[in-house]
Write an enzyme that holds these catalytic residues in place. Structure first.
Site, PDB file in Angstrom:
ATOM      1  CG  MET A 158       4.045  -1.882  -4.556  1.00 28.92           C
ATOM      2  SD  MET A 158       2.282  -1.999  -4.927  1.00 28.92           S
ATOM      3  CE  MET A 158       1.650  -2.994  -3.579  1.00 28.92           C
ATOM      4  CE  LYS A 162      -0.272   0.040 -12.548  1.00 33.67           C
ATOM      5  NZ  LYS A 162      -0.467  -0.445 -11.206  1.00 33.67           N
ATOM      6  CG  ASP A 192       1.480  -6.895 -15.084  1.00 36.03           C
ATOM      7  OD1 ASP A 192       0.651  -6.449 -15.879  1.00 36.03           O
ATOM      8  OD2 ASP A 192       1.198  -7.322 -13.950  1.00 36.03           O
TER       9      ASP A 192
HETATM   10  N1  SAH Z   1       2.463  -9.744  -7.514  1.00 36.67           N
HETATM   11  C1  SAH Z   1       3.788  -9.307  -7.160  1.00 36.67           C
HETATM   12  C2  SAH Z   1       3.783  -7.953  -6.452  1.00 36.67           C
HETATM   13  C3  SAH Z   1       3.312  -6.837  -7.328  1.00 36.67           C
HETATM   14  S1  SAH Z   1       3.395  -5.293  -6.538  1.00 36.67           S
HETATM   15  C4  SAH Z   1       4.453 -10.363  -6.303  1.00 36.67           C
HETATM   16  O1  SAH Z   1       3.815 -11.308  -5.862  1.00 36.67           O
HETATM   17  O2  SAH Z   1       5.654 -10.266  -6.088  1.00 36.67           O
HETATM   18  C5  SAH Z   1       4.939  -4.666  -7.125  1.00 36.67           C
HETATM   19  C6  SAH Z   1       5.933  -4.642  -5.993  1.00 36.67           C
HETATM   20  O3  SAH Z   1       6.491  -5.923  -5.828  1.00 36.67           O
HETATM   21  C7  SAH Z   1       7.105  -3.740  -6.227  1.00 36.67           C
HETATM   22  O4  SAH Z   1       6.820  -2.392  -5.919  1.00 36.67           O
HETATM   23  C8  SAH Z   1       8.091  -4.307  -5.240  1.00 36.67           C
HETATM   24  O5  SAH Z   1       7.801  -3.928  -3.925  1.00 36.67           O
HETATM   25  C9  SAH Z   1       7.808  -5.771  -5.357  1.00 36.67           C
HETATM   26  N2  SAH Z   1       8.712  -6.431  -6.308  1.00 36.67           N
HETATM   27  C10 SAH Z   1       8.419  -7.007  -7.482  1.00 36.67           C
HETATM   28  N3  SAH Z   1       9.509  -7.540  -8.049  1.00 36.67           N
HETATM   29  C11 SAH Z   1      10.529  -7.301  -7.196  1.00 36.67           C
HETATM   30  C12 SAH Z   1      11.909  -7.612  -7.190  1.00 36.67           C
HETATM   31  N4  SAH Z   1      12.486  -8.289  -8.195  1.00 36.67           N
HETATM   32  N5  SAH Z   1      12.660  -7.218  -6.131  1.00 36.67           N
HETATM   33  C13 SAH Z   1      12.116  -6.539  -5.105  1.00 36.67           C
HETATM   34  N6  SAH Z   1      10.814  -6.222  -5.065  1.00 36.67           N
HETATM   35  C14 SAH Z   1      10.035  -6.595  -6.090  1.00 36.67           C
END
Ligand code: SAH
Length: 494
Positions: free
Chosen positions: A170, A55, A33
């Site tokens: 998100m 994406k 991703d």
């Molecule tokens: N599987 C991932 C989540 C995927 S959904 C996990 O466990 O973290 C994607 C969302 O994750 C983003 O929209 C945001 O809300 C959050 N996210 C991912 N990386 C981030 C980061 N470095 N800082 C803050 N939010 C993050």
């Protein structure tokens, strides 16, 4: 073979698990991703097939069906497939669906958890998601669905009643609707709230407020995805516990111009101190073809002037079917601790390591030692200070040119990124020359040039650039120390 659904953590490369790194290093196929650490694929085998299925700009460039298709195709072909996802694969990552698909197709899979964004971003913001006095529970919530729509799968009323911290993934685009639903559900407008953008990354930004103010505060700050929104009493603990931003180089962007092969140590140390590192190698080392001088044992002094020289000399020894014992008769001198370390790694403890790290230092260190025949093994384009000084010292001197420094082209993206650099580091005259050949107009006027020592500074001045700082100790530690001191001395982060 197996398909591995692997979490890559929230962005800081240090939060990749040992298991993730091990699987990446052994992968035949990697399907990844967008939100994975920049260095995550550095350890992948060069022959591994990599598919980027992230994406970009919102719309899916590759559909979930296509991703599933890739996993099934390569999984069924018996390859070691690593499906690498940001954070944890089973937390809002559609990892569950992918596992189901593999299960149905009878393809074996394993799941490697990752550090999920809500926990990691909160920790890096100085917010414990639970706390004995402030929260006994934490809920992970998706803010992806429009909370204004009646068909929303989430029961915001129940969420408002949840007795603990709410961590919303998100949700930045819908922050104001989410806050309104939580207040309507009975959470007090005065409840502390925080939004963490790009958590754990050098550009991490955090805004805090209350349930009542947070949407506006975040909008004013221009907070964008990826971000985690936190609601609950724990958010107020950041005032005491913020640590990430207090690291000495936080908020500074520092360009490293050393050759890629040598840059990693400096880059890693700068990152550890909180800097965002821009790798902009201006030079590359090219070994020269050639043999060893005949009868190495006629020298009573062999001087190595850089770790590259040590590597090239040993490559030539190996090519000639020799090893460290070929140097046994001579005293071995190393200019600088890095050169001495490179020798030590090959089983040779340097007899002389001058305290000053320029060639002049070696001559000083040799005062009182009689040298009749010396070999200086070094770069083709090096200055003649050392051989000349040894000759003055009474020695017959042979120079062995082992490698040359050539220009490494900068990409347009690197050149653009350089405009945002607060510091550019120079560790040799050749980095200065080759860097400015390519990047003369790329730097913003306030960029501070950091030089490792007087020789490098002289080259900068020769090209019309005054260094903002020069290391007192002419090595990497000295350079880092000088930058930290300069940053502390009040030049505001850019
Ligand atoms: N599987 C991932 C989540 C995927 S959904 C996990 O466990 O973290 C994607 C969302 O994750 C983003 O929209 C945001 O809300 C959050 N996210 C991912 N990386 C981030 C980061 N470095 N800082 C803050 N939010 C993050």
């Amino acid at each position: 073979m197996t398909v591995y659904l692997v979490g890559a953590g929230p962005g800081d490369p240090g939060l990749l698990t040992a298991r993730a790194l091990e699987l990446i290093a052994g992968a035949d196929v990697i399907v990844h991703d967008r939100l994975i650490p920049v260095t995550a694929l550095d350890g992948a085998p060069p022959e591994a097939e990599c598919y980027y299925v992230g994406k970009e700009g919102g719309g899916p460039s590759v559909t979930q069906e296509e991703i599933g298709g890739l996993l099934l195709e390569h999984g069924a072909a018996g390859r070691r497939v690593v499906r690498l996802k940001g954070g944890d694969p089973f937390v809002f990552g559609r990892g569950g669906e992918e596992a189901e698909l593999l299960r149905e197709a009878g393809i074996p899979f394993e799941v490697v958890p990752g550090v999920t964004a809500a926990v990691a971003a909160s920790a890096y913001a100085g917010i414990p998601v639970t706390h004995r006095d402030a929260a006994s529970a934490v809920a992970f919530v998706t803010g992806h669905e429009d909370p204004g729509k009646p068909e929303s799968a989430l029961d915001w009323e129940s969420l408002a009643a949840f007795p603990g911290t709410l961590a919303v993934y998100m949700g930045v685009a819908r922050l104001s609707a989410i806050a309104a639903r939580l207040r309507a559900g009975g959470r007090p407008g005065s409840e502390p709230a925080a939004v963490i953008e790009r958590g754990t990354l050098p550009g991490q930004r955090v805004v805090t407020g209350t349930l009542e103010t947070i949407a506006q505060v975040a909008a004013e700050a221009g907070i964008r995805a990826p971000a985690i929104s936190l609601f609950g009493a724990v958010a107020s603990l950041r005032a005491q516990l913020a640590w990430f931003e207090s690291r000495p180089l936080h908020g500074r962007t520092i360009a490293v111009t050393r050759a890629r092969a040598q840059a990693s140590g400096l880059a890693a140390r700068l990152r550890e101190l909180g800097a965002e590192v821009l790798e902009a190698p201006a030079i590359r080392i090219r070994a020269l073809e050639g043999d060893l001088p005949a009868a190495l044992d006629r020298y009573d002094l062999i001087c190595l002037t850089s770790p590259n020289g040590v590597a090239c000399l040993f490559d030539r020894l190996t090519a000639a079917g020799l090893d460290a014992r070929a140097l046994h008769g001579a005293r071995v001198a190393a200019i600088g601790p890095g050169t001495a370390r490179a020798l030590a790694q090959r089983g040779i403890l340097a007899d002389v390591v001058p305290e000053r790290f320029v060639a002049e230092g070696l001559v000083e260190a040799l005062a009182g030692t009689e040298i009749s025949r010396a070999l200086v093994a070094r770069a083709a384009e090096a200055r003649d200070v050392l051989p000349d000084a040894l000759r003055e010292h009474g020695a017959e001197v042979d120079v062995l040119a082992l490698y040359e420094t050539v220009s490494e082209p900068l990409s347009d993206a690197q050149r653009r990124a350089l405009a945002g650099a607060d510091y550019v580091t120079f560790t040799s005259s050749s980095t200065v020359r080759f860097f400015f050949e390519q990047a003369a107009g790329a730097l913003a006027p306030g960029t501070r040039l950091a030089s490792i020592g007087p020789v490098t500074s002289a080259t900068l001045r020769e090209l019309g650039h005054e260094p903002a700082l020069e290391a007192e100790r002419h090595d990497i530690d000295g350079l880092i120390g000088a930058i930290v001191a300069d940053a502390a001395g009040g030049s505001a982060p850019g």
